[in-house]
Design an enzyme around this catalytic site. Structure first.
Site, PDB file in Angstrom:
ATOM      1  N   GLU A 129      26.549  40.061   9.114  1.00  0.00           N
ATOM      2  CA  GLU A 129      27.539  40.902   9.790  1.00  0.00           C
ATOM      3  C   GLU A 129      28.930  40.305   9.568  1.00  0.00           C
ATOM      4  O   GLU A 129      29.090  39.098   9.691  1.00  0.00           O
ATOM      5  CB  GLU A 129      27.271  40.963  11.298  1.00  0.00           C
ATOM      6  N   GLY A 262      28.373  32.569  17.608  1.00  0.00           N
ATOM      7  CA  GLY A 262      27.507  31.970  18.614  1.00  0.00           C
ATOM      8  C   GLY A 262      26.061  32.283  18.286  1.00  0.00           C
ATOM      9  O   GLY A 262      25.183  31.438  18.361  1.00  0.00           O
ATOM     10  N   ALA A 263      25.812  33.543  17.879  1.00  0.00           N
ATOM     11  CA  ALA A 263      24.455  33.975  17.538  1.00  0.00           C
ATOM     12  C   ALA A 263      24.570  35.307  16.808  1.00  0.00           C
ATOM     13  O   ALA A 263      25.628  35.921  16.775  1.00  0.00           O
ATOM     14  CB  ALA A 263      23.610  34.136  18.800  1.00  0.00           C
ATOM     15  N   MET A 264      23.441  35.752  16.216  1.00  0.00           N
ATOM     16  CA  MET A 264      23.426  37.030  15.505  1.00  0.00           C
ATOM     17  C   MET A 264      22.130  37.772  15.773  1.00  0.00           C
ATOM     18  O   MET A 264      21.044  37.215  15.638  1.00  0.00           O
ATOM     19  CB  MET A 264      23.591  36.770  13.999  1.00  0.00           C
ATOM     20  N   GLU A 265      22.278  39.058  16.151  1.00  0.00           N
ATOM     21  CA  GLU A 265      21.158  39.848  16.670  1.00  0.00           C
ATOM     22  C   GLU A 265      20.277  40.478  15.599  1.00  0.00           C
ATOM     23  O   GLU A 265      19.744  41.570  15.789  1.00  0.00           O
ATOM     24  CB  GLU A 265      21.718  40.959  17.568  1.00  0.00           C
ATOM     25  N   ASN A 266      20.061  39.828  14.448  1.00  0.00           N
ATOM     26  CA  ASN A 266      19.183  40.398  13.414  1.00  0.00           C
ATOM     27  C   ASN A 266      17.892  40.903  14.067  1.00  0.00           C
ATOM     28  O   ASN A 266      17.326  40.223  14.922  1.00  0.00           O
ATOM     29  CB  ASN A 266      18.819  39.343  12.376  1.00  0.00           C
ATOM     30  N   HIS A 298      22.167  38.537  25.573  1.00  0.00           N
ATOM     31  CA  HIS A 298      23.121  39.361  24.817  1.00  0.00           C
ATOM     32  C   HIS A 298      22.478  39.822  23.502  1.00  0.00           C
ATOM     33  O   HIS A 298      22.506  41.004  23.158  1.00  0.00           O
ATOM     34  CB  HIS A 298      24.375  38.504  24.546  1.00  0.00           C
ATOM     35  N   GLU A 299      21.870  38.869  22.774  1.00  0.00           N
ATOM     36  CA  GLU A 299      21.278  39.219  21.471  1.00  0.00           C
ATOM     37  C   GLU A 299      20.070  40.138  21.641  1.00  0.00           C
ATOM     38  O   GLU A 299      19.839  41.029  20.830  1.00  0.00           O
ATOM     39  CB  GLU A 299      20.879  37.955  20.696  1.00  0.00           C
ATOM     40  N   HIS A 302      21.087  43.713  22.228  1.00  0.00           N
ATOM     41  CA  HIS A 302      21.453  44.375  20.966  1.00  0.00           C
ATOM     42  C   HIS A 302      20.243  44.996  20.260  1.00  0.00           C
ATOM     43  O   HIS A 302      20.403  45.882  19.432  1.00  0.00           O
ATOM     44  CB  HIS A 302      22.050  43.349  19.989  1.00  0.00           C
TER      45      HIS A 302
END
Length: 851
Positions: A129, A262-266, A298-299, A302
C-alpha cells in the site's frame, strides 16, 4: 506521438479487467532477487490493440495473450513507461472482446527501501500500500481492480513462508520447496502479501472457527502471546458488530524486524512493526499494551472495512483509515473497559486539532491524482480527524442507528468497491437524520469551528467562527456543529443536543433554577474548540470535580489553544493550570504535564526557567510524595499511571534533583537485570531523565544493551535514551550513530526527533543536518512516511534564525514526498517562534507575581 501513460496521473482504462491471477514466484534470498510467471484471466469489454499493466523495475520475458477462441497473440512491443510506472503491451492486431488469458514471465530484485518485496534483516516481506504491488508483480495496481489471487512460491528449505491464503501443498522441487497457497477471495492488489524467513508461530487457536497465529523471529517468540490474545478477543466482537462472518479463511499476524508504517492490513496476513505487536506483559507499560491492542484491532477492522468493501480510489483512503481508527477504540473499550481507551482516542484527536488549525491543513477527503499523492494522505487528518468526525456523527445519531447503517453498507457493497457517499446514504437511511449534510460539511471542508459560549441565566448564546492557531486570522466559514451541552442546575446534571448551523444562535436550557456550570462539548466527543465567557469559565473552574476527565482535558486544551492564537494570554492558561494541583486522574495529569513541558522548554529562559520548574514542583510534588515510587500490591492501573504522570512532572519538567537521585539507582539496577527496580509505567520517564544527566559509563551501557534487546519497546527506550544525553561529548557521539546501521531504517525519524530535542546538542545537530541533508534523507530509504517525520522533526527548533534556515533548506532542497509536511512544519514553527517572542516577558512577569 504522446501516449496517455506518459502522464504520472495516468489511470488504467476500465475496459480491461482482471478476474484471477495464478502466479508462481521463486525467491533467491541470498541474491535478493526473484523470478515470476503468471497467468492473468481477463475480461475485455471491447477489442483492444494494447494491454497496460503496472510494473516498476521488472524485466519482462515471454508474454502471450490467449483469446477465448483458442487463438494466441504475441506483443510486437513491450514499452516500459517510467512516469506512470506501467508497461504497455502492443499487439499488431486487436485482441478480441470477451474472456482471455495473459501469460507473463519476469525477473526483478528486492527493493532497497521498505516497500515492494524487501529484506528486513533475515526476513523477506512485502509492503504494497498504496501502489507497490507493481514492484513484485506486473499487475492492475489500482484498488478498483479486484481479482482472486492463487499464489505458488518456491523458496529455500527451512524457512517459514506465509501468504494471504492457508498453505495447501508443500512439495520438494529440486533443492527448493514449492508451496501452494489457498486461492483468495477477490482482493485489490495492495492487499496481497508474502513473508518468508526464520519465523516461529504461536500454536494455532480457533475463535468462532477462524484459525489465528502470531509469528516472530525465534528470539522474540516469548513476546507473541499478548498480540495473539488481542486478535482472539477482537475477531468475535467485529463479526458481531458487522453481522458478517470473517471472509479470509485464517489470520496470521507477523512481527517484521524493519517496517515503515505501524502495521498493514493485508487480507489474512497482517504485518506489523515489531513494537506494534510484540510485548512482554510482565514489563510492558500500559501504554504499550494499549497500543498493541489498538493496532491489532485496527488491522482486523480493516478485514471488513477496506478489504471486503474497498474504496474505489485513494481519495477515499481516509474512510478506510478513519473507520478503522474509530472502530479499534470501540472494540478495545468493550474488551478492556477499565483501560478508558476513549481518553487515548482524545489524545489523537488533540494532535489532529493542532494540525487542522493551520492554514496548510487539508480536508479529510481531498483530490488524489496519483498513488504518490495517496502516500501523503496517511496523516493525522486522515486517521484521527476522520475517526473523530465518525465518532461525532455516531454520538449524534446514536449507536444503534449508526451500526444498522454500517451493516446495510457492508451487505450492499460486499466483495466490491464503494465511495463515501454510499456510506452516508446507508447511515441516513438507518437514522432518518441529515447525515449527508453533516458528513460532507466536515469531510470536504478543512479546519473546524471555535464555538463561543456566553451564559446569562438559562440562556446560552452560541456563536461559531473558524479557529486558526495563527493570531489575527479571520474567516466566515460555518459548519453544522452537532453539539451536546451538559450542565448542572437544581434538578441535577442533564444533557441537551443542539445542531448549530448559524453564525450565532440563542438556546434556552431545559429545566429550572440556577445553572451551576455548563460544558459545551459533553464527553469531549465534538471536533471543535470552545471559548467560554469569563463567568462561564469561572463556574467550570470552580467545579472541576463535577466535570468528566475528558471535559477537564478539553478545558485545558481549549484554553491553551486560545493562548496560542492570541485570543487569551499564556498567563490565563497558567492561572487555570494552577487549579489542577489536586488532580488525581492520570489522563488529565498527562494533558496538564504536556502543556507545562512546552512552557518549560520554550517560553522560559535562565533564572525564569528555574523559577518555573519550582512552581511546577510545588504544584504537583506533594502528589508524588504521597504516592511514592513503588506500587503497592493490588494497586490499580489508574494509580500506576497517575504516578508516572507525576514523575514526569517533577522529574522531567521540573528537573527536581531529589527525583533524579531517586531514579538513578533504580535505573542502574534495572539495567543490571533487576525487574523490580522500576514499576513498568515509570520505565520511559525514568530512563529518559537519568540519561539526560548521565555520564559516559551509562551511555556505554545503554549503547551496548540496545542492539541485542529482544523486546521492541525496551529496545526503543534505549535507542531514544541515547539521543537524550546532555553531556556535549556524548550528545556528539549520539549524532554520529545516526549515520550508522546501529539505527534501523524504521527508527531513523524517531532518532532524528530525539537529537533535535536535545538541548545541548540541538544546535550542532542542526548545523550537521544542513551540511549533510542528502545523507540524512538517504537514511530513510526515501520511505514517504519516514521522510515526512524527518521534516516534522525540525519543528523542535526554537529561534527565528533557525526558522529562516529551515525555510531556506526546504526551499533549496525540497522533499517532493513531503510537500504537505513541509508547509505544515514551517507554519507551525513560525507560530511557535512568534509565541515564544510574545510570551517570554509575559510568563516572566506572571512568575514574579507567584507567592
Amino acid at each position: 506521438m504522446a501516449h496517455a501513460t506518459d502522464d504520472k496521473n495516468f489511470r488504467l482504462p476500465l475496459t480491461i479487467r482482471p478476474r484471477r491471477y495464478a502466479a508462481t514466484l521463486t525467491l533467491d534470498m541470498e541474491g535478493k532477487s526473484f523470478t515470476g510467471q503468471q497467468t492473468i484471466e481477463l475480461d475485455l469489454e471491447k477489442p483492444s490493440n494494447e494491454i497496460i499493466l503496472h510494473a516498476i523495475a521488472l524485466q519482462l520475458g515471454e508474454v502471450t495473450f490467449r483469446a477465448g477462441n483458442g487463438k494466441s497473440f504475441k506483443p510486437t512491443e513491450l514499452r516500459p513507461v517510467q512516469a506512470s510506472e506501467t508497461v504497455v503491451l502492443r499487439f499488431n492486431e486487436p485482441l478480441p472482446q470477451g474472456e482471455g488469458a495473459l501469460d507473463v514471465a519476469w525477473t526483478g530484485r528486492f527493493t532497497e527501501g521498505l516497500r515492494g518485496l524487501y529484506a528486513a534483516g533475515k526476513v523477506a516481506a512485502t509492503q504494497f500500500e498504496a501502489a507497490d504491488a507493481r514492484r513484485l508483480f506486473p499487475c492492475f495496481d489500482e484498488p478498483a481492480f479486484k481479482a482472486r489471487w492463487a499464489l505458488t512460491v518456491r523458496v529455500p528449505p527451512g524457512l517459514t513462508t506465509l501468504a494471504n491464503g492457508a498453505l495447501v501443498k508443500d512439495e520438494q522441487d529440486g533443492n527448493l520447496r514449492k508451496l501452494t497457497f489457498q486461492e483468495t477471495e477477490v482482493l485489490s492488489s495492495y492487499l496481497v502479501a508474502l513473508v518468508c524467513g526464520p519465523l516461529v508461530g504461536t500454536p494455532e487457536e480457533k475463535v468462532q472457527g477462524i484459525p489465528v497465529r502470531t509469528w516472530a523471529l525465534p528470539e522474540k517468540q516469548h513476546l507473541t502471546r499478548f498480540g495473539q490474545d488481542a486478535a482472539l478477543a477482537a475477531l468475535p466482537r467485529l463479526q458481531d458488530y458487522f453481522g458478517l462472518p470473517y471472509a479470509f479463511g485464517k489470520v496470521d499476524q507477523v512481527g517484521i524486524p524493519d517496517f515503515e508504517a505501524g502495521a498493514m492490513e493485508n487480507a489474512g496476513l497482517i504485518t506489523y512493526r515489531e513494537i506494534a505487536l510484540l510485548l512482554d506483559p510482565a514489563t510492558a507499560p500500559l501504554s504499550v499494551q494499549k497500543r498493541v491492542a489498538e493496532v491489532v484491532t485496527h488491522e482486523l477492522a480493516h478485514q471488513w472495512f477496506g478489504n471486503w468493501v474497498t474504496m474505489v480510489w485513494w481519495d477515499d483512503l481516509w474512510l478506510n483509515e478513519a473507520f478503522a481508527t474509530w472502530m479499534a477504540y470501540k472494540i478495545v473499550n468493550d474488551w478492556k473497559p477499565d483501560w478508558r481507551v476513549w481518553l487515548d482516542f482524545d489524545t489523537g484527536k488533540a494532535a489532529a486539532l493542532h494540525l487542522d488549525a493551520l492554514r496548510s491543513t487539508h480536508p479529510i477527503r481531498g483530490e488524489v491524482r496519483n498513488a504518490h499523492e495517496a502516500g501523503e494522505s496517511f496523516d493525522l487528518i486522515t486517521y484521527e480527524k476522520g475517526g473523530a468526525v465518525l465518532r461525532m456523527i455516531e454520538g449524534f445519531l446514536g449507536e444503534e442507528a449508526f451500526r444498522e447503517g454500517m451493516r446495510q453498507y457492508m451487505r450492499k457493497h460486499a466483495r466490491s468497491n464503494a465511495v463515501a457517499d454510499d456510506l452516508w446514504k446507508a447511515l441516513a437511511n438507518a437514522s432518518s437524520q441529515p447525515v449527508l449534510e453533516l458528513a460532507n460539511a466536515w469531510i470536504g471542508q478543512s479546519g473546524f469551528p471555535l464555538v463561543s459560549v456566553a451564559l446569562d441565566g438559562r440562556t446560552v448564546t452560541l456563536s461559531q467562527q473558524r479557529y486558526y492557531s495563527e493570531p489575527g486570522v479571520k474567516s466566515n466559514e460555518r459548519w453544522p456543529v452537532p453539539m451536546v451541552l451538559r450542565f448542572a442546575d437544581a434538578g441535577g446534571v442533564r444533557e441537551q443536543r443542539v445542531l448549530l448551523r448559524e453564525a450565532q444562535t440563542k438556546v434556552t436550557l431545559e429545566g429550572s433554577g440556577e445553572v451551576k456550570w455548563l460544558c459545551a462539548n459533553a464527553g469531549s466527543t465534538g471536533f471543535y474548540r470552545v471559548q467560554y465567557d469569563a463567568a462561564a469559565l469561572e463556574r467550570m473552574s470552580a467545579n472541576l470535580a463535577a466535570l468528566e476527565p475528558s471535559e477537564r482535558i478539553s478545558l485545558l486544551a481549549d484554553q491553551w489553544a486560545l493562548a496560542r492564537s492570541g485570543q487569551a494570554t499564556v498567563a490565563a492558561f497558567l492561572e487555570l493550570a494552577g487549579r489542577f494541583g489536586g488532580e488525581e486522574d492520570d489522563a488529565v495529569l498527562d494533558e496538564l504535564v504536556g502543556r507545562l513541558a512546552y512552557v518549560e522548554s520554550r517560553l522560559v529562559e535562565g533564572e525564569e526557567q528555574e523559577r518555573f520548574r519550582r512552581w511546577v514542583e510545588k504544584l504537583l510534588g506533594a502528589g508524588l510524595k504521597k504516592l511514592g515510587w513503588d506500587s503497592a500490591p493490588g494497586e490499580s492501573d489508574r494509580v500506576k499511571l497517575r504516578r508516572a504522570a507525576l514523575v514526569r512532572a517533577v522529574g522531567s519538567v521540573a528537573r527536581s534533583p531529589e527525583a533524579l537521585a531517586e531514579a538513578r539507582p533504580r535505573v542502574e539496577r534495572m539495567l543490571n537485570g533487576d525487574k523490580t527496580a522500576l514499576e513498568p509505567n515509570l520505565l520511559d520517564v525514568a530512563v529518559g531523565m537519568v540519561s539526560r544527566a548521565g555520564d559516559r559509563a551509562l551511555y556505554e551501557k545503554v549503547l551496548e544493551k540496545m542492539p541485542g534487546e529482544p523486546d521492541p519497546a525496551t529496545q526503543r527506550r534505549y535507542l531514544m535514551a541515547l539521543t537524550a544525553f546532555e553531556d556535549p561529548t556524548l550528545a556528539a557521539e549520539a549524532q554520529k550513530l545516526f549515520f550508522t546501521e546501529k539505527v534501523k531504517m524504521q527508527d531513523v525519524a524517531s532518532f532524528m526527533m530525539g537529537l533535535m530535542s536535545n538541548r545541548t546538542g540541538r544546535d550542532a545537530w542542526w548545523a550537521e543536518t544542513q551540511k549533510r541533508w542528502e545523507d540524512v534523507l538517504g537514511r530513510t530509504g526515501r520511505a514517504p512516511m519516514l521522510l515526512r517525520r524527518v521534516v516534522e522533526s525540525m519543528g523542535a527548533l526554537r529561534e527565528r534564525k533557525q526558522l529562516d534556515e529551515v525555510r531556506k533548506l526546504l526551499t533549496t532542497h525540497p522533499v517532493e514526498e513531503a510537500k504537505q509536511a513541509t508547509e505544515q512544519t514551517l507554519e507551525r514553527l513560525e507560530q511557535d517562534v512568534a509565541l515564544r517572542e510574545r510570551a517570554l516577558s509575559e510568563v516572566s512577569a506572571w512568575l514574579k507575581r507567584q507567592p
